[in-house]
Scaffold this motif. Structure first.
Motif, short mmCIF file in Angstrom:
data_model
loop_
_atom_site.label_atom_id
_atom_site.label_comp_id
_atom_site.label_asym_id
_atom_site.label_seq_id
_atom_site.Cartn_x
_atom_site.Cartn_y
_atom_site.Cartn_z
N GLN A 295 0.82 -1.21 0.00
CA GLN A 295 0.00 0.00 0.00
C GLN A 295 0.85 1.26 0.00
N LEU A 296 2.05 1.20 0.59
CA LEU A 296 2.94 2.36 0.59
C LEU A 296 3.55 2.60 -0.79
N GLY A 297 3.64 1.54 -1.59
CA GLY A 297 4.09 1.68 -2.97
C GLY A 297 5.48 2.28 -3.11
N SER A 298 5.60 3.26 -3.99
CA SER A 298 6.90 3.87 -4.29
C SER A 298 7.43 4.73 -3.16
N ALA A 299 6.64 4.93 -2.10
CA ALA A 299 7.13 5.70 -0.95
C ALA A 299 8.20 4.93 -0.19
N VAL A 300 8.26 3.60 -0.39
CA VAL A 300 9.29 2.78 0.25
C VAL A 300 10.46 2.61 -0.71
N VAL A 301 11.64 3.01 -0.27
CA VAL A 301 12.85 2.83 -1.07
C VAL A 301 13.86 2.11 -0.20
N GLU A 302 14.31 0.95 -0.65
CA GLU A 302 15.30 0.18 0.11
C GLU A 302 16.63 0.21 -0.62
N LEU A 303 17.64 0.72 0.05
CA LEU A 303 18.99 0.79 -0.51
C LEU A 303 19.67 -0.56 -0.32
N THR A 304 20.16 -1.14 -1.38
CA THR A 304 20.75 -2.48 -1.31
C THR A 304 22.22 -2.51 -1.71
N THR A 305 22.71 -1.46 -2.35
CA THR A 305 24.12 -1.42 -2.75
C THR A 305 24.98 -1.02 -1.57
N THR A 306 25.99 -1.82 -1.25
CA THR A 306 26.88 -1.52 -0.12
C THR A 306 28.06 -0.70 -0.63
N TYR A 307 28.24 0.48 -0.02
CA TYR A 307 29.33 1.37 -0.42
C TYR A 307 30.49 1.36 0.57
N ARG A 308 30.27 0.78 1.75
CA ARG A 308 31.32 0.72 2.76
C ARG A 308 31.62 -0.75 3.04
N ASN A 309 32.79 -1.20 2.61
CA ASN A 309 33.16 -2.60 2.82
C ASN A 309 33.66 -2.78 4.25
N ASN A 310 32.88 -3.48 5.05
CA ASN A 310 33.26 -3.70 6.44
C ASN A 310 33.57 -5.16 6.69
N GLY A 311 34.12 -5.81 5.69
CA GLY A 311 34.68 -7.14 5.85
C GLY A 311 33.73 -8.18 6.40
#
Length: 537
Positions: A295-311
């Protein structure tokens, strides 16, 4: 059946006797299961997973205690719309207490409505294109740009992502875009705890400082679930950013939505893998359930790309975010991954015998004590203010290392750690603790601009013992009644904080929640020592 569940069952029977012919004993396991669910942060019981005795649900259906959610009129906006006997509400696969069902539905309805509401007036096509082009030039990826565009067009955005996915930098660019289009926009930053609010403010306050506070301070808290800000006296802002949403419980979210002006925008930021709040109702978890998320539709954005490699920390944390096999302990599932950790990995695993505290935990903590003691003995003062360099050094030392445990009591609990580190001084007044001891404020103290969870250090100025707070304020120890040492914290208390090194103890407990291990691991910026009982896995 726990004492609490038995007492509640007895109270319910007196208040609302079950229908004739229903054996009250059949309802006892159900009450116990509902209490246990609340203890784990759930508002109700998932009937798809609950293991209940035969005949229990049939007895509930015949008792008159339950009503179907679809039978309620218009989300029961009036209290008398609920049938008097409806102590429990069945909402699809969920069985919830009437009170929490009503609050939850109002909260979700409000959030969904805001997500569907376009801004009025809408930004011009040219302004929108320019703002998004600037954000893209700053390096935002497609997911981050989608979140930015939604904030520029609608009243609500729910931004999700694990550690290292760039949530904070994305929020910074989103705010820059919004302020580019509307330079006079009144923006407010907020978080559930003082430490989380301080981190948010430090990360987002650039050339244009933005006000930042705890949610309780923003809403002018006046005791338990009472606030000075509400629909009759709404917040004076145009855009509110709420970080660490996983820590926000249902009553606090309801108060926030009530105090938010009808036209204001709301940017909610959180990590769905973290622990639920200590209070009742995991709002973020409810928002992420498939039906609500749809129901929230495009209001939900989940970031999946990791930019900080923490091993290894990031690798294990990522595994914990995945659905866990039913009936398998989180540590059991992780055992192959933990056994293959190389010696130089930033996550190390130690199995140690109970009940003694491992030297590998106590020795680094004693080094931390000595470091803070040395700093506190050589402080330079400029009148009543600490020299800026010494203030920065104290703050850095405070965040250098922490021990975390899910429990306050028990052989590997927070209290046992502090007894080992402070000895007899643990029971003495704060001013008699060893110099340099960090302390945790456990109360909201608006008159002193202190929030529950704020951290300080015992220092000395001209022979007088004082507490230097991480915010830079100096307070007399007598004004901090109930404060606790903070060389070790519960995992819940550490939410919203970051430390260079985390010593994470996992003693046996009644509930094995992967979110607890995930939350503890992700408090670390550089290194984690994970300690588990020798025979546990």
């Amino acid at each position: 059946m726990s004492t609490l569940a038995a007492a509640l069952h007895d109270t319910l029977r007196r208040r609302q006797p079950a229908a004739a012919g229903v054996d009250p004993a059949l309802l006892q396991p159900l009450i116990a299961a509902l209490i246990e669910a609340l203890e784990q942060g759930e508002l109700g019981l998932d009937l798809r997973q609950a293991v209940l005795p035969e005949g229990c649900l049939e007895a509930l259906a015949a008792s008159g205690w339950m009503v179907e959610a679809r039978e309620l009129s218009d989300l029961a906006s009036e209290a008398d719309a609920w049938p008097d006997s409806a102590l429990l509400v069945c909402d699809g696969p969920w069985l919830r207490w009437r009170r929490w069902q009503e609050q939850l539905q109002r909260c979700l309805s409000d959030v969904i409505a805001r997500a569907a509401t376009a801004l009025t007036p809408a930004p011009s096509a040219g302004a929108l294109k320019t703002a998004l082009a600037t954000a893209a030039a700053a390096g935002l990826d497609a997911q981050q740009l989608a979140a930015t565009q939604t904030l520029l067009q609608r009243q609500l955005v729910l931004l999700l992502g694990g550690p290292g996915t760039g949530k904070t930098s994305t929020v910074a660019r989103m705010l820059e875009a919004a302020l580019t289009i509307e330079p006079q926009l009144r923006v407010q930053l907020a978080a559930p705890t003082g430490k989380a609010a301080a981190r948010l403010g430090a990360a987002l306050n650039g050339a244009q400082p933005l006000p930042c506070s705890t949610l309780h301070r923003l809403l002018e808290a006046r005791g338990s679930n009472r606030f000075g800000r509400d629909a009759r006296r709404p917040l004076e802002l145009d855009l509110l950013v709420v970080d660490e949403l996983s820590m926000v419980d249902l009553p606090l979210m309801r108060a926030l939505l009530s105090a938010l002006p009808p036209t204001a925008r709301l940017l909610l930021v959180g990590d769905a893998g973290q622990l639920p709040p200590v209070g009742t109702g995991a709002v973020l978890e409810e928002l992420c359930r498939p039906a609500c998320r749809e129901q929230l539709g495009s209001a939900v954005v989940e970031l999946t790309t990791t930019y900080r490699n923490n091993g290894a920390i990031a690798a294990v944390a990522s595994a914990l975010r995945q659905p866990q096999p039913s009936g398998i302990e989180p540590l059991d599932a992780l055992r192959p991954q933990l056994e293959q950790l190389p010696p130089g990995a930033n996550l190390q695993w130690l199995e140690a015998p109970l009940p003694q505290l491992p030297t590998a935990v106590l020795q680094p903590l004693r080094e931390q004590q000595q470091r803070l003691r040395d700093l506190s003995q050589g402080l330079r003062w400029q009148g009543e203010q600490l020299h800026p360099d010494d203030s920065a050094a104290l703050l850095e030392a405070l965040e250098q290392r922490i021990a975390l445990s899910p429990l306050r009591q028990g052989p590997w609990g927070v209290e046992a750690l502090h007894r080992a580190l402070l000895g007899a001084a643990l029971g003495a007044p704060l001013e008699r603790w060893p110099l340099g001891t960090p302390m945790l404020n456990r109360l909201n103290r608006p008159e002193q601009e202190l929030a529950n969870g704020d951290i300080g250090v015992l220092v000395e100025r001209e022979g007088q013992r004082l507490v230097w707070m991480s915010s830079g304020r100096l307070l007399h120890p007598a004004r901090l009644a109930g404060a606790e040492p903070a060389l070790a914290l519960t995992v819940h208390k550490a939410q919203g904080s970051q430390y260079g090194e985390v010593l994470l103890l996992l003693p046996p407990s009644r509930h094995s929640d992967p979110r607890l291990l995930y939350t503890g691991l992700t408090r670390a910026r550089r290194r984690v020592l994970l300690v588990t009982p020798l025979q546990s896995i």
